[in-house]
Motif scaffolding. Structure first.
Motif: not given
Length: 91
Positions: A19-20, A38, A71, A90
């Motif tokens: 995801g990152w 996040e 994401v 993510v």
């Protein structure tokens, strides 16, 4: 370390950061929005604009780019159906 061990480590690191990895190539505004999401479970677009200090138009663009790479998740707010709530997806 053999070549197969290196490939195994590479595959594991790609799986962990998949995801990152998608976020890495996005504009700085999208990265900032992803980082704020996040640290905060769910936020509306206006809350993201407040937290990031970015203009609402820039936040909209960042959210669309994050949605394009898959994401973030968005859903309608239960308290105000005119608003959407965004969550980072993510792994």
């Amino acid at each position: 370390m053999s070549a197969s061990d290196i490939q195994s480590v590479d595959a594991d690191s790609k799986h962990e950061n998949s995801g990152w990895d998608a976020v890495r190539d996005l504009p700085p505004s999208a990265k900032l929005v992803a980082k704020v999401l996040e640290y905060n479970d769910t936020l509306t677009q206006s809350q993201l604009a407040e937290e990031t200090l970015l203009p609402p138009r820039t936040v909209r663009y960042a959210l669309s780019r994050l949605e394009d790479v898959g994401v973030i998740d968005s859903r309608f707010s239960f308290s105000d159906a005119r608003k959407r709530i965004y969550t980072l997806q993510v792994e």
